[in-house]
Design an enzyme around this catalytic site. Structure first.
Site, PDB file in Angstrom:
ATOM      1  N   ARG A   1      -2.527   1.427   1.809  1.00 14.02           N
ATOM      2  CA  ARG A   1      -3.039   1.558   3.176  1.00 14.02           C
ATOM      3  C   ARG A   1      -4.115   2.642   3.265  1.00 14.02           C
ATOM      4  NH1 ARG A   1       2.304   1.707   7.102  1.00 14.02           N
ATOM      5  NH2 ARG A   1       2.995  -0.469   6.813  1.00 14.02           N
TER       6      ARG A   1
ATOM      7  N   ARG B   1       7.416   9.792   4.461  1.00 13.67           N
ATOM      8  CA  ARG B   1       7.763   8.410   4.787  1.00 13.67           C
ATOM      9  C   ARG B   1       8.737   7.821   3.757  1.00 13.67           C
ATOM     10  NH1 ARG B   1       5.703   5.650   8.871  1.00 13.67           N
ATOM     11  NH2 ARG B   1       3.740   6.277   9.845  1.00 13.67           N
TER      12      ARG B   1
ATOM     13  N   ARG C   1      -4.552   4.462  15.949  1.00 10.17           N
ATOM     14  CA  ARG C   1      -5.222   4.262  14.672  1.00 10.17           C
ATOM     15  C   ARG C   1      -6.377   3.281  14.893  1.00 10.17           C
ATOM     16  NH1 ARG C   1       0.502   3.341  11.539  1.00 10.17           N
ATOM     17  NH2 ARG C   1       1.072   5.543  11.269  1.00 10.17           N
TER      18      ARG C   1
END
Length: 216
Positions: A155, A166, A62
């Site tokens: 985020r 998630r 990332r």
């Protein structure tokens, strides 16, 4: 062909290496629980006391992530081969990517005499419990599922489908984390400063003081 005696010698050597140094600490909790921030704070405040066991992963880095610092970024083929060779303490699959903690990553920290911190998922915790590592286990819990969802959405790094996945996994992880006997300590991270103090107190009482006294 490798003889049984050689295999036994290798296994014994790995076992002994994983017993040296202060007792490791496993931190587990859903993505968004704040465990990574707690670990980062520990390292910033006590760089000579703690060491991070850098995990392997087959996912792409990332923005801002560095190889060998945040993860060892690798390929699925290479990691599967290493798993076959028994080089990992634990492995897990998440969103189609492999994650794992190598034995060498833990040994490298222990050789420095530091407390090794492992940031692993629920699948990994179950595997480590079957190993000779004998760490202490801390579960970092979000104050609520609503707050966890808010943190993950802020985020802005995942699709709606990935986010829902998630959250689904988080529910299972929290259920496992709350089950008596699975963890030595559960910290509800609703206030970072308080959560951090609880973590430091636990480490001091159960690892640092005992290691200094030669009882771990």
């Amino acid at each position: 062909m490798i003889s049984f005696s050689i295999i036994r010698a290798i296994t014994t050597g790995v076992y002994n290496m994983l017993q040296k140094g202060p007792r490791p600490l496993v931190l587990c909790g859903p993505s968004g629980s704040g465990k990574s921030t707690l670990i980062k704070k520990l390292f910033e405040d006590y760089p000579d006391t703690y060491g991070f066991s850098v995990s392997h992963t087959t996912r792409k880095p990332r923005p801002g992530e560095e190889h060998a610092k945040h993860y060892y970024f690798t390929t699925k083929e290479k990691m599967e081969k290493q798993i076959e060779l028994g080089e990992f303490l634990e492995t897990a699959t998440f969103s189609g990517n492999l994650y794992g903690t190598s034995k060498k990553a833990v040994e490298d920290v222990q050789r420095e005499g530091k407390i090794c911190i492992l940031d692993i998922e629920m699948q990994g915790v179950k595997q480590v419990k079957q190993s000779s590592l004998n760490p202490l286990y801390v579960f970092i819990k979000p104050p609520s599922m609503d707050e966890l969802e808010r943190r993950l959405r802020n985020r802005q790094t995942e699709t709606e489908e990935a986010l829902k996945n998630r959250l689904s996994i988080a529910g299972t992880e929290i259920e496992y984390g709350e089950k008596p006997g699975n963890f030595d300590l559960i910290i509800v991270n609703d206030d970072f400063s308080k959560a951090y103090e609880k973590l430091k107190e636990f480490i001091n009482e159960n690892i640092q003081q005992k290691f200094a006294a030669g009882t771990v």
